[in-house]
Design an enzyme around this catalytic site. Structure first.
Site, mmCIF file in Angstrom:
data_model
loop_
_atom_site.group_PDB
_atom_site.id
_atom_site.type_symbol
_atom_site.label_atom_id
_atom_site.label_comp_id
_atom_site.label_asym_id
_atom_site.label_seq_id
_atom_site.Cartn_x
_atom_site.Cartn_y
_atom_site.Cartn_z
ATOM 1 N N ARG A 64 32.397 -21.796 5.979
ATOM 2 C CA ARG A 64 33.340 -22.635 6.727
ATOM 3 C C ARG A 64 34.589 -22.931 5.911
ATOM 4 O O ARG A 64 35.680 -23.052 6.462
ATOM 5 C CB ARG A 64 32.674 -23.942 7.156
ATOM 6 C CG ARG A 64 31.730 -23.742 8.314
ATOM 7 C CD ARG A 64 31.080 -25.045 8.699
ATOM 8 N NE ARG A 64 29.648 -24.872 8.524
ATOM 9 C CZ ARG A 64 28.791 -25.826 8.310
ATOM 10 N NH1 ARG A 64 29.187 -27.070 8.227
ATOM 11 N NH2 ARG A 64 27.525 -25.575 8.172
ATOM 12 N N GLU A 101 22.408 -32.562 1.578
ATOM 13 C CA GLU A 101 21.423 -33.527 2.034
ATOM 14 C C GLU A 101 20.007 -32.961 2.045
ATOM 15 O O GLU A 101 19.039 -33.694 2.025
ATOM 16 C CB GLU A 101 21.790 -34.088 3.425
ATOM 17 C CG GLU A 101 21.830 -33.058 4.528
ATOM 18 C CD GLU A 101 23.174 -32.374 4.710
ATOM 19 O OE1 GLU A 101 23.417 -31.884 5.814
ATOM 20 O OE2 GLU A 101 23.975 -32.312 3.760
#
Length: 112
Positions: A64, A101
């Site tokens: 991205r 995460e």
């Protein structure tokens, strides 16, 4: 970013629950990429606060980061440096570790 742009962006992003692992809510950006007007406005909003900041390079983390980093670098008229998983870039690189995460990872960036 303006409230209107944030609303347009939020309405366009697609949520994919439990991807890539259970408990993660993945934000799919492909609907944003498919909308040239929204993509133009997002890049313009990301560049605007940094236009006079003296940035010398833009580093984009795969994948991205490539999609957004390159047009940002072009608008700022500075070099773009791709950051990829170890072993994917030729030439001299530097390594950087980071935590997500749900896992830790390592990236390599060109040093030239």
């Amino acid at each position: 970013m303006t409230g209107t742009l944030i609303n347009r962006l939020t309405a366009t992003l697609r949520d994919v629950p439990d991807f890539p692992t259970p408990g993660i809510l993945f934000k799919d950006i492909t609907p944003v990429l498919a909308n040239p007007t929204l993509m133009h406005d997002v890049i313009a909003a990301m560049v605007a606060p940094h236009r006079q900041s003296g940035i010398t390079h833009v580093v984009g983390v795969e994948s991205r980061g490539f999609l957004f980093g390159m047009p940002i670098a072009m608008r700022l008229q500075v070099p773009f440096a791709p950051a990829r998983k170890p072993g994917k870039l030729s030439w001299q690189t530097e390594r950087e570790s980071y935590d997500l995460e749900y896992r830790s990872d390592v990236l390599e960036m060109h040093t030239d």
